[in-house]
Structures are given as C-alpha cells and as structure tokens.
Design an enzyme around this catalytic site. Structure first.
Site, PDB file in Angstrom:
ATOM      1  N   CYS A 204     -12.225  -3.379 -28.327  1.00 54.91           N
ATOM      2  CA  CYS A 204     -12.030  -4.358 -27.256  1.00 54.91           C
ATOM      3  C   CYS A 204     -13.321  -4.645 -26.509  1.00 54.91           C
ATOM      4  O   CYS A 204     -13.738  -5.793 -26.384  1.00 54.91           O
ATOM      5  CB  CYS A 204     -10.957  -3.887 -26.281  1.00 54.91           C
ATOM      6  SG  CYS A 204      -9.309  -4.022 -26.992  1.00 54.91           S
ATOM      7  N   HIS A 205     -13.950  -3.615 -25.984  1.00 56.74           N
ATOM      8  CA  HIS A 205     -15.133  -3.839 -25.161  1.00 56.74           C
ATOM      9  C   HIS A 205     -16.302  -2.960 -25.569  1.00 56.74           C
ATOM     10  O   HIS A 205     -17.235  -2.757 -24.800  1.00 56.74           O
ATOM     11  CB  HIS A 205     -14.792  -3.654 -23.686  1.00 56.74           C
ATOM     12  CG  HIS A 205     -13.607  -4.467 -23.262  1.00 56.74           C
ATOM     13  ND1 HIS A 205     -12.371  -3.924 -23.095  1.00 56.74           N
ATOM     14  CD2 HIS A 205     -13.469  -5.783 -23.044  1.00 56.74           C
ATOM     15  CE1 HIS A 205     -11.513  -4.891 -22.776  1.00 56.74           C
ATOM     16  NE2 HIS A 205     -12.152  -6.027 -22.743  1.00 56.74           N
TER      17      HIS A 205
END
Lengths: 178, 424
Positions: free
Chosen positions: A139-140
């Site tokens: 995701c990040h």
C-alpha cells in the site's frame, strides 16, 4: 429568573441545580448504550478465543497465514540465513528498537509469529519481499525485515507479535498468554 | 429567506394557505423575485447543479436499497444481482456510482469558483464554512458508500481510512475497534456504514438549506466582487438565473450521461469487482479519484500521525480561509498577483491528484512533498502576505459600469456611497 442576587442560596437555586444534575446524568446514561452498542458484540468477542496451530506441516522458509480475531497471523519457519540476517543488525539503530531474541520464544528461534497487519494503515504485507527480504507492504511501501521489524517506510512500529505459547514442540496456541 | 416579496396569491386557496403558512411567498421571494447580480457567468451555475446531483443521489440510492443487502455474505452478490437481474438495475447503479463522481466534479468547480472570485470574504464567511461542512459530509458519504459493494477496494479502502484513527496516541486502537465493531473490518462495519450512508445525504440536505439561507442573507457574490448597489445591478432570479442554470444543468447532464452510458467504469477500479478478501490486500490500492490529492498529502509525510494530521488539516484549513486572505478586494479579476497564485494552486491540486494515483516511491514521493509544502504555503504565507503587498487594479464603481462601461455606470455613483452591505 430572579432579579436580585442574594448570597443566600434559595430553594429556587436548589431546584435549578437539581434539575440540571438529574438531566445531565440522564442524558449521559441514555448516551452510553448508544455509544457502547458499536463495540464488538458478545459473539464477536467469543469468536476471538485462542486458536491452536499445528506447525509440523510448515516447511523451512515457508510463511503461512492463519486468522485469529479476524486478523491475519503470519507464521514464518525461518531459515538459518533469515535468523542470522535478523540478528546481525544492532537493534539500537532501528526505528523501533527491539532485538530478534525478544520477538521469538526461547528455544524456538526459527518460529516467528506476527500479526500480519502493517502498522501504518492496516494493509497486509507480502512475505519474502522488499529490500530486507522480510515483509513488504504494497500500500504505502513499508519494509520489514526477517524479524518483522520496520526498517524503512511510513509505518511507525514493528509488526506486533500476538500473545501465543507453545503447547508442545510442534503446536502453538495463539491468543493465550503463558 | 429574503424578507421582501411581491408575491400575490393568485387563488383563494393560495390566499388561505399563505395566511397560515407563507411558504409560497418564501419560494417566490427566494427563487423568483430574488435579485441576482446581472453579471453572473456560467461558473455560478454549479450551485444549482449540485442541488440536482444531491437529489439524483438520494433518489437512485433509495431505489438501490430496495435490492441491496448490507451483509458481508450477500452484499457483493446483491450488487451483481442489481447489475444483471434487476430491471434497469445496471442503469440505476451506474447513475449512482458515476453520480458520486459528477457530484464531486461539480463541487470542485464550485469551490474553485469561490476561491477565484473571493466568495468566502465578508460578509460570506458563514456561507463559506457551511460549504466546507457540506464538502466534509460529502467526502464521508462517498467513502461510506464505496464500502457497500464489498469488493476488494471497498474492504481495503475501509481498512486504510478507519486506520487513520489508530494514529491517535493512547486511545487510537480502542477507537478503531469501536468503529469496526470487531477486531477488523467485517460485517458489523458494513452494517453501520450502510446505516450512516443512508443518513448522511439527509444531513447534507439540511446543511444545504442553511447554506442557501446564508446565501440569501448575504446575497450572491459576482465576477467583479463589487456588491450590487442599485436595482440596475441586479435582475430577477426568474427567468434570468433560472434559465442560465437550466441550460448549464442540461449540458452537465449530457456529460453525466456520456459517463453512464459509454464509460461507466472509467472512474472505478477493476479490483472492486473481486469480492472482499480479508486475507489479501490488492497490490496497488488507491482511493476514488476525488480523494487523490489528500491521499498524496497523507503519503508525502513519512510519519503516520503527522501524515494523518496533514490530511485533515489540508481540508480544515479551508474553513479559515476568510481570515487567511487579508486582501479587501474579492475578485481575482482585480488582483493580478493573486490570479497567478490561484492558477499555480489549481495546478498544485491537480498535480497532487495525479501523484496520489501513483505508487509511493522515488521521485513521486519527492514531488508530492514539494506540492504538499506549496499547498500549505499558499494558505499560510502567500494569502496573508498578498493582501499586504499586492497592488490591486481599480474596482469598477458598480456592476453595471463593469458590464456596460463608464457612461452607463454614472447614475449609480451616488448609490455607491451608500453602505455596500445593504441589499435591496
């Protein structure tokens, strides 16, 4: 409304305060169940009981995923190389300092048990990926090492170790504190 | 809303009603007689479009609920059933899902219109803040609604957004468990999100009433930013504004229909046609396009708590805009420096939106940091300073003068001395 202010409290003052106090307590008592009903209900709490996992089918180098309290739990059967990689760094240089020894059970150094939820915003990291060959969050971009410790990226903390205990050499009980 | 009205009940029944509930007079004063500046351009038509979109979303939403099941085991299937089995279900769902995007396109145009023409300045601060509240409610409603199809993006979007609250020190985890009703996003989460998604549009409708009320007290801003001074400066709402709004609304609907009928999934994500799986996160998770600039701000900051604070601050800072902008001139037409910074700001917002859709790595992160910094610099440094150093162009004496030239503006000069705040 009384027009004159007297130092002596009157019966009217008493009525104001009593009415206000009973009203406030009543409002708080009415608000409580409205707020409390949003917490996990009895069936959810009951379903959060400890789960037993048999480790014997997990091959060396393999990471499996089981669920406990709706959370994915990673169980990693670490290779010698992975354990060495985790222990070769000085914990004090890490963003969330913790030694690898403190994250496994003594005598079971090859077994790493983690809550597989990125400590940033709750995505599930991918095993055997990223620069540290540990866990990588798609995701990040948080990077965890082979001990599940945060090394780089926006996550603030290491992947947490859930409460668990060895019930025999090949079995663990997740959710139970020894 | 507006006090004066020339409304004359045309029938004995309306006369009878008016004496008991003066609602027709209120409507007449607000939407027929209401004096509207004569120079409003098409950027002023988006308020009406937004009201229309709210009505469309409520209407399509109510009928979708007749076929939707808010349960983790049935939600995804019931949405597929709407798409395949329900009569015109595909149309109703595409109207609703693309309607959300059109709603946000309209609100962004509406907000940037306000920014360009200084519509947030005195005496319209409360009007502006009510607008910020509506925008926040829209974002919450959109997020809750996106969870309901229970696809992969629904599930993981809900997980990431609710985890914002885990950044709160000490009580963060308890708050997140309370929001979920479990130890992870699950059926209790879906059911409460459904309940709130149904509720919030009606809350929005309520705040819209306050927004329109405040608008009708302060009066509309206009492209010159000069308040109307005489009746020459205004025209009646009906037919002038009604017709202009209607024309733009129909043009807007053509674009809306183009999305619905030709590219209904263009603004969505293919991953959301995979049923939610709590065990696998999609490799590239991004929010809906209308949240992308804020998502880029969140990811630009390498600290979880500060990232979340920056995200909320980037929205809440809008509420303080009436006091951050120190210039007394409203319209960017007469503010040569502000006009340049306005367009830079538009570019920064679009840039952040683009970066929000890119993976958080390498040059993208650096660019997002620069643009995030500029976003806050614009509000906190540039706007307060510009009001002090900028040499503005001379304002026209009246709206009529701006439209028709000096000679026509003469008669209004005398009225210009009157209080500009007073509305006819």
């Amino acid at each position: 409304m009384t027009t004159m202010s007297s130092a002596e409290p009157t019966r009217r003052d008493f009525l104001y305060i009593a009415t206000g106090a009973v009203g406030a307590i009543g409002a708080a008592a009415a608000a409580w169940p409205l707020i409390s009903q949003m917490n996990p209900d009895a069936s959810t709490v009951a379903a959060g009981a400890p789960v037993e996992v048999d480790l014997s089918p997990i091959a060396e180098g393999q990471v499996i995923k089981v669920f406990w309290r709706s959370k994915p739990i990673f169980i990693s059967h670490r290779t010698k190389k992975e354990i060495e990689a985790a222990r070769s760094v000085d914990p004090s240089t890490l963003p969330d300092p913790q030694s690898d020894e403190a994250r496994v059970k003594p005598g079971h150094d090859q077994w790493l048990v983690l809550i597989g939820i990125c400590t940033h915003l709750g995505c599930i990291p991918l095993a055997h990926q990223g620069d540290y060959n540990g866990f990588f969050c798609p995701c990040h971009g948080s990077q965890y090492d082979t001990s599940g410790r945060i090394r780089r990226g926006p996550a603030p903390a290491n992947l947490p170790v859930p409460p668990y205990q060895f019930t025999s050499d090949n079995k663990i009980l997740i959710g139970a504190t020894a | 809303m507006s006090a004066h009205s020339t409304y004359q009940p045309s029938s004995p029944f309306l006369k009878w009603l008016e004496a008991r509930l003066p609602i027709m007079g209120l409507v007449h004063a607000s939407f027929v007689d209401y004096p509207t500046p004569r120079n409003l351009n098409y950027w002023w038509t988006f308020g009406g479009i937004l009201s229309f979109m709210l009505a469309v979303q409520i209407l399509t939403g109510i009928v979708l609920v007749m076929h939707y099941t808010p349960h983790e085991a049935f939600a995804f299937r019931s949405v597929e059933q709407i798409m395949r089995d329900v009569n015109y279900g595909w149309l109703l769902r595409y109207l609703h899902s693309n309607g959300a995007s059109m709603f946000f396109i309209a609100v962004y145009i509406h907000i940037f219109r306000g920014l360009y023409y200084g519509s947030y300045k005195a005496p319209r601060e409360v009007l502006w803040i009510l607008g910020v509240i509506i925008y926040l409610l829209m974002m919450a409603t959109g997020f809750l609604g996106y969870t309901l199809p229970w696809g992969q993006m629904s599930f993981w979007g809900a997980t990431v957004i609710t985890n914002f609250f885990s950044a709160i020190p000490v009580v963060g985890d308890s708050i997140v468990t309370w929001l979920w009703g479990g130890y992870a996003v699950g059926n209790p989460t879906l059911q409460r999100f459904f309940s709130l998604h149904y509720l919030l549009p009606f809350v929005i409708a309520g705040v819209v009433v306050l927004h329109v009320w405040a608008l009708h007290v302060a009066g509309q801003n206009n492209p010159t930013g000069v308040e109307p001074k005489t009746s020459q400066d205004t025209v009646p709402f009906t037919p002038y504004a009604t017709v202009k709004d209607s024309f733009m609304l129909i043009a807007f609907c053509v674009v809306y229909a183009w999305f619905v009928f030709y590219i209904p999934n263009y603004l969505g994500h293919a991953d959301n046609y995979i049923q939610a799986n709590p065990g696998v996160t999609p490799t590239h998770i991004v929010p809906e396009w209308y949240y992308l600039p804020f998502y880029a701000i969140l990811r630009a900051i390498p600290n979880k708590l500060l990232g979340v604070i920056a995200l909320f601050a980037s929205i809440l800072i809008l509420a303080f805009l009436p006091w951050l902008d120190t210039s007394r001139v409203r319209s960017a037409t007469y503010r040569p420096l502000y006009r340049q910074f306005f367009w830079i700001f538009v570019a920064v917002c679009l840039g952040l939106g683009w970066l929000g859709s890119k993976p958080a790595e390498g040059g993208y992160v650096i660019a997002a940091r620069i643009l995030t910094a500029w976003y806050f610099i614009h509000f906190l440094i540039i706007l307060p300073l510009l009001g002090l150093i900028e040499t503005t162009k001379p304002l026209p004496n009246s709206i009529t003068e701006a439209v028709l030239g000096k000679s026509a503006g003469r008669p209004s000069l005398k009225a210009a001395a009157a209080s500009p705040e007073h509305r006819g």
